[in-house]
Design an enzyme around this catalytic site. Structure first.
Site, short mmCIF file in Angstrom:
data_model
loop_
_atom_site.label_atom_id
_atom_site.label_comp_id
_atom_site.label_asym_id
_atom_site.label_seq_id
_atom_site.Cartn_x
_atom_site.Cartn_y
_atom_site.Cartn_z
CD GLU A 33 8.82 0.47 10.66
OE1 GLU A 33 7.65 0.91 10.01
OE2 GLU A 33 9.56 -0.36 10.27
CB CYS A 90 -2.03 0.41 8.90
SG CYS A 90 -0.84 1.62 8.52
CG ASN A 128 -0.34 -0.06 2.59
OD1 ASN A 128 0.92 -0.43 2.75
ND2 ASN A 128 -1.30 0.30 3.49
CD GLU A 152 5.10 -0.18 13.09
OE1 GLU A 152 3.81 0.12 13.30
OE2 GLU A 152 6.02 0.27 13.62
P1 NAP Z 1 0.33 -9.05 4.03
O1 NAP Z 1 -0.42 -9.90 3.26
O2 NAP Z 1 0.63 -9.28 5.33
O3 NAP Z 1 1.73 -8.80 3.05
C1 NAP Z 1 2.63 -7.94 3.74
C2 NAP Z 1 4.01 -8.35 3.23
O4 NAP Z 1 4.13 -9.92 3.84
C3 NAP Z 1 4.06 -8.76 1.85
O5 NAP Z 1 5.42 -8.27 1.28
C4 NAP Z 1 3.81 -10.09 1.58
O6 NAP Z 1 4.35 -10.93 0.39
C5 NAP Z 1 4.69 -10.75 2.77
N1 NAP Z 1 4.06 -12.12 3.28
C6 NAP Z 1 2.95 -12.51 3.00
N2 NAP Z 1 2.74 -13.94 3.50
C7 NAP Z 1 3.95 -14.03 3.87
C8 NAP Z 1 4.60 -15.21 4.54
N3 NAP Z 1 4.01 -16.31 4.91
N4 NAP Z 1 6.00 -15.05 4.98
C9 NAP Z 1 6.81 -13.92 4.72
N5 NAP Z 1 6.19 -13.00 4.05
C10 NAP Z 1 4.77 -13.06 3.75
O7 NAP Z 1 -0.27 -7.31 4.15
P2 NAP Z 1 -0.73 -6.52 2.78
O8 NAP Z 1 -2.08 -7.24 2.27
O9 NAP Z 1 0.35 -6.66 1.84
O10 NAP Z 1 -0.70 -5.20 3.49
C11 NAP Z 1 -1.74 -4.91 4.20
C12 NAP Z 1 -1.98 -5.00 5.50
O11 NAP Z 1 -0.69 -4.21 6.07
C13 NAP Z 1 -2.99 -4.23 6.19
O12 NAP Z 1 -3.33 -5.08 7.40
C14 NAP Z 1 -2.49 -2.86 6.98
O13 NAP Z 1 -3.08 -2.39 8.03
C15 NAP Z 1 -1.00 -3.32 7.08
N6 NAP Z 1 -0.20 -2.22 7.06
C16 NAP Z 1 0.17 -1.74 8.41
C17 NAP Z 1 1.10 -0.71 8.58
C18 NAP Z 1 1.52 -0.28 9.82
O14 NAP Z 1 2.67 0.53 9.75
N7 NAP Z 1 1.24 -0.66 10.93
C19 NAP Z 1 1.49 -0.07 7.58
C20 NAP Z 1 0.79 -0.37 5.98
C21 NAP Z 1 0.27 -1.52 6.04
P3 NAP Z 1 3.22 -10.97 -0.90
O15 NAP Z 1 3.31 -9.66 -1.56
O16 NAP Z 1 4.31 -11.90 -1.78
O17 NAP Z 1 2.13 -11.54 -0.45
#
Ligand code: NAP
Length: 495
Positions: free
Chosen positions: A476, A302, A169, A268
């Site tokens: 962070e 997020c 995102n 995060e």
């Molecule tokens: P996600 O599905 O958890 O993926 C995040 C990252 O993790 C991607 O690079 C993904 O790779 C990787 N990943 C997925 N499964 C994995 C595994 N089993 N082992 C290692 N890496 C793995 O999240 P998203 O859909 O990309 O992002 C949205 C989420 O992020 C939301 O819940 C949002 O709230 C959260 N977010 C939090 C913050 C914060 O600062 N708190 C900031 C931004 C976003 P792939 O792309 O290959 O799946």
């Protein structure tokens, strides 16, 4: 680098910025193909068409990157803070110099409007500048023991080789928020960007190469098999740290994996932000703040306001004004003139938002504006305001991650705070009131790592960003962001 075939709609400029991006893995200072030359496609979410293919790393490729980071660690830790400052500031200046091209690239792979992509590049660059300064300010200490017969020397040292995983995102800022403090602290790293948006990170990695960061200090792997590539690295015992930004679901899996070798972690994770509007709020400011907190990144943040609780005496007026403002936002491909709302990231995202809206309506919500996905290509969703959303609607407990603002009335302050805290998440909350005592009372009572008080955006590289409860561990940015990449060592000295 492999050439890109132009899509039918790609303009000359779009093709030029796509062609300029390296598509390979960056390991030990070299761009190289994945094993067997495997690649995967990156799509433009406004059309669903492929715009590029990038290297698809295997576990073996990942381990090459890990080994490069391990080999480079000792020499990098020995570099001077001043030198690390120079590398970070070099990258800061190049991001600004190339902001137009980098913003276009980000819009093409992620969908957000160009103005928002420019905003993200500026935000991403600020992490470089902020942590360049922090590199020069790592503190230590020297003190007498209480008994007076010893001295304590306290110093901070780099944690060591770090694994960095980022979401789609904010494809660049979530990366610089990790890479910059890692470099400042003297840690080498392997970064894995999200498979949907690898291009912005690859472009940034090439900038780090250009400013002369030594080989092996930052390595990047792109893959369609995140789990298969990262799990062996986490379990290898070669990394000392994992910094992850993404969903709570994946964060929990990674925490379990990190337990085996007791890695330091920064997590995060997801949010479910409440946005409280009290009867004494400045409604103009509250509508503007809700629009910012909801619509930044098309709601795919997020920090997005996910549950908007409005005092019953002002909910009608607030809803009417917010619906007018949301309905006036032009929706379209992020490259379009004046577009304020781009597409969602993919078909699953569009389907999820559609389902959540239908569920809320089934449970009694009324649609003030929007309510559905428009016809045609791309993963768009019309900006939507729902009122009278029941607390048992799915969107009250799940991240919507789309341009949908659900309004729910409340009558007392206690009721509003209880509703806001009724979630396992705790990233950020927003409060609108002009009463100082109430503002402080409510800010103290809210269970979240951050509170936006009469403001709809809290992200700032100089402030500590992070959540409590299931929204994560660690911070962070701010003066504490570098601590995530430093270990404290105490040397006891006999006198
Ligand atoms: P996600 O599905 O958890 O993926 C995040 C990252 O993790 C991607 O690079 C993904 O790779 C990787 N990943 C997925 N499964 C994995 C595994 N089993 N082992 C290692 N890496 C793995 O999240 P998203 O859909 O990309 O992002 C949205 C989420 O992020 C939301 O819940 C949002 O709230 C959260 N977010 C939090 C913050 C914060 O600062 N708190 C900031 C931004 C976003 P792939 O792309 O290959 O799946």
């Amino acid at each position: 680098m492999s050439p890109t075939s132009p899509t039918s709609e790609a303009t000359h400029d779009e093709q030029r910025v796509l062609d300029a991006v390296p598509r390979q893995l960056f390991i030990d200072g070299q761009w190289s193909d994945a094993t067997a030359g495997a690649t995967f496609e990156v799509l433009d979410p406004s059309t669903g068409q492929a715009i590029a293919s990038v290297a698809d790393a295997t576990a073996e490729d990942g381990m090459r990157a890990m080994d490069a980071a391990v080999s480079a660690q000792a020499d990098f830790a020995a570099t001077s803070p001043q030198q690390r400052y120079d590398w970070l500031m070099g990258a800061f200046h190049l991001l600004h110099e190339r902001i137009d091209d980098l913003a276009l690239l980000m819009t093409l792979e992620m969908g957000k409007p160009l103005a928002e992509s420019r905003g993200e590049i500026t935000y991403a660059a600020e992490f470089l500048r902020h942590f360049a300064g922090e590199a020069l300010r790592v503190q230590g200490g020297y003190q007498r023991s209480p008994a007076g017969n010893a001295r304590f020397l306290i110093t901070r040292q780099p944690v060591g080789p770090s694994l960095l995983i980022t979401p789609w995102n904010f494809p660049m800022a979530m990366g610089t928020r990790k890479i910059a403090p890692a470099i400042a602290a003297g840690c080498t790293s392997v970064i894995k960007p999200a498979q949907q948006t690898p291009l912005s990170m690859l472009a940034f990695i090439d900038i780090l190469r250009e400013v002369g960061l030594p080989s092996g200090v930052v390595n990047a792997v792109t893959t369609s098999d995140s789990g298969g590539v990262m799990e062996p690295l986490i379990r290898s015992g070669k990394a000392r740290k994992l910094s992850f930004t993404g969903s709570t679901k994946v964060g929990k899996i990674l925490l379990e994996q990190c337990a085996e070798k007791v890695l330091r972690t920064s997590m995060e994770l997801g949010g479910n932000a409440p946005f409280l509007v009290f009867e004494d709020a400045d409604l103009d400011a509250a509508v503007e703040g809700a629009l910012a907190a909801k619509m930044r990144n098309m709601g795919e943040a997020c920090t997005a306001a996910n549950r908007i609780y409005v005092h019953e005496s002002v909910i009608e007026e607030f809803g009417t004004r917010l619906a007018e403002a949301m309905a006036a936002l032009p929706v379209g491909r992020g490259t379009g003139e004046g577009v304020r709302v781009g597409p969602l990231i993919d078909q699953d995202a569009q389907d999820k938002v559609t389902t959540l809206v239908a569920d809320a309506v089934d449970r009694g919500a009324q649609v003030l504006t929007g309510g559905s996905a428009p016809e045609g290509e791309g993963y768009f969703f019309t900006p939507t305001v729902l009122t009278g959303v029941s607390t048992d609607a799915r969107m009250a407990s799940e991240e919507i991650f789309g341009p949908v603002a659900p309004l729910t009335p409340f009558s007392t302050e206690d009721e509003a705070v209880a509703a806001a805290n009724d979630t396992p998440f705790g990233l950020v909350s927003y409060v609108y009131t002009t009463n100082l005592q109430r503002a402080l009372r409510v800010a103290e009572a809210l269970e979240s790592g951050m509170v936006g008080l009469n403001q709809g955006v809290v992200s700032n590289p100089a402030a500590p960003f992070g959540g409590i409860k299931e929204s994560g561990l660690g911070r962070e940015g701010g003066s504490v962001g570098i601590d995530e990449f430093l270990e404290i060592k105490y040397v006891g000295i006999a006198m």
